[in-house]
Design a protein around this motif. Structure first.
Motif, PDB file in Angstrom:
ATOM      1  N   ASN A 297       0.262  -0.949  -0.258  1.00 61.98           N
ATOM      2  CA  ASN A 297       0.222  -0.370  -0.162  1.00 61.98           C
ATOM      3  C   ASN A 297       1.078   1.638   0.078  1.00 61.98           C
ATOM      4  O   ASN A 297       0.321   2.074  -0.700  1.00 61.98           O
TER       5      ASN A 297
ATOM      6  N   ASN B 270       1.577   1.650  -3.449  1.00 58.77           N
ATOM      7  CA  ASN B 270       1.120   2.258  -4.390  1.00 58.77           C
ATOM      8  C   ASN B 270       1.042   3.902  -4.204  1.00 58.77           C
ATOM      9  O   ASN B 270       0.074   4.687  -4.799  1.00 58.77           O
TER      10      ASN B 270
ATOM     11  N   LYS C 224       0.215   7.190  -6.341  1.00 57.99           N
ATOM     12  CA  LYS C 224      -1.292   7.436  -6.662  1.00 57.99           C
ATOM     13  C   LYS C 224      -1.419   9.259  -6.087  1.00 57.99           C
ATOM     14  O   LYS C 224      -2.330   9.563  -6.148  1.00 57.99           O
TER      15      LYS C 224
ATOM     16  N   GLN D 279      -5.136  -0.457  -0.804  1.00 57.99           N
ATOM     17  CA  GLN D 279      -5.621  -1.072  -1.929  1.00 57.99           C
ATOM     18  C   GLN D 279      -6.128  -2.788  -1.710  1.00 57.99           C
ATOM     19  O   GLN D 279      -5.950  -3.261  -1.706  1.00 57.99           O
TER      20      GLN D 279
ATOM     21  N   TYR E 124      -0.432  -7.387  -7.162  1.00 64.13           N
ATOM     22  CA  TYR E 124      -0.416  -6.303  -7.667  1.00 64.13           C
ATOM     23  C   TYR E 124       0.647  -5.150  -8.090  1.00 64.13           C
ATOM     24  O   TYR E 124       1.970  -5.475  -8.009  1.00 64.13           O
TER      25      TYR E 124
ATOM     26  N   VAL F 205       1.173  -1.359  -9.905  1.00 63.90           N
ATOM     27  CA  VAL F 205       1.510   0.056  -9.752  1.00 63.90           C
ATOM     28  C   VAL F 205       1.384   0.738 -10.438  1.00 63.90           C
ATOM     29  O   VAL F 205       1.533   0.333 -11.871  1.00 63.90           O
TER      30      VAL F 205
END
Length: 290
Positions: A64, A67, A71, A77, A94, A96
């Motif tokens: 996270n 990310n 972001k 997430q 995941y 990115v």
């Protein structure tokens, strides 16, 4: 004033000397990670980085944190929380993205079920299939059912692009000495299995703000903290990876906005992880086809 007996002198940091903990440094490191590309002749478009750790160690939180950096806000997430058992129930890689609608960066952070005591949590019998790239995305972990070639979606002909290119062991810096022996054994077994495959292994020391009072006051003191250095040395001796493969980080937990110092530490670790993954790919390209 910080207790000088617990801090190295200014300018004598045990790593990353003279870092400018500012937005310019953060942006520079952010671009380095975003610009990473696997070797052009590897046929690999994204390197696979698998995260393993005790329940609550912060592996999903690190995902996270990375990310969040891209972001531009604190992101959640991957599921996190203070629970006695793993919140991660699926094998979930995941991606990115540097921009909301942009292409994914050239790596995937693959979350795994947390390590628990006894026969709960991630089972080591499943580990070889995870490392070798046989496990399908979205696989539902089940402590009572082992992964096998009969598992739906099982990749029987996994190629280099499917395999794990770097293993990351995630540990709470303040709890290294009290990790249950079952979990210590599992972490060591993961390292050995990765070593057998010549997959590089990195250790992330999380929650450094809770482990050292001076780091809690000022995260930029992390590389002057004698306590954090002692933990790096302890982890290297206890689990195997060299100190150059061990990185202290602080994940986002209480914060509601981004912090340059948190981001710079996470990006330093991420850049090194990608470099090691690239080394693995290069080494495998050099091997003759059997």
């Amino acid at each position: 004033m910080a207790d000088q007996e617990k801090l190295l002198p200014e300018g004598k940091e045990w790593r990353l000397q003279n870092v400018l903990w500012n937005n310019e440094e953060r942006e520079r490191r952010k671009q380095i990670v975003a610009g990473y590309k696997p070797p052009a002749n590897s046929s690999v478009s994204q390197v696979n980085i698998q995260l393993y750790g005790q329940v609550g160690s912060g592996k999903s939180s690190f995902l996270n944190t990375i990310n969040s950096i891209y972001k531009g806000r604190v992101s959640a997430q991957a599921m996190t929380g203070n629970q006695p058992t793993s919140l991660t129930r699926k094998y979930r890689p995941y991606e990115v993205r540097a921009e909301p609608d942009g292409e994914a960066l050239c790596f995937r952070l693959c979350d795994t079920m947390g390590l628990e005591e006894a026969n709960t949590g991630l089972h080591l019998d499943d580990l070889s299939y995870l490392l070798d790239g046989n496990v399908p995305d979205g696989y539902q972990f089940n402590a009572d059912v082992r992964i096998s070639p009969a598992t739906p979606g099982f990749k029987s002909t996994a190629s280099l692009k499917d395999r794990t290119h770097c293993v990351v062991l995630v540990m709470d810096a303040g709890k290294i000495s009290v990790i249950p022996q079952d979990t210590v054994d599992k972490l060591k077994a993961i390292y050995r299995k990765a070593l057998d495959r010549e997959i590089p292994t990195v250790i992330l020391l999380t929650k450094i703000d809770k482990a050292c009072e001076h780091v809690a006051d000022d995260l930029s003191l992390v590389f002057r903290s004698k306590f954090i250095l002692e933990k790096v040395e302890e982890v290297s001796a206890k689990f195997g990876p060299s100190e150059t493969h061990i990185f202290p980080v602080q994940n986002y937990s209480r914060q509601s906005s981004l912090d340059n110092k948190i981001d710079i530490l996470a990006l330093e670790a991420m850049a090194q992880i990608l470099g090691f993954a690239g080394d693995f790919l290069q080494n495998n390209l050099a091997k003759p086809v059997m």
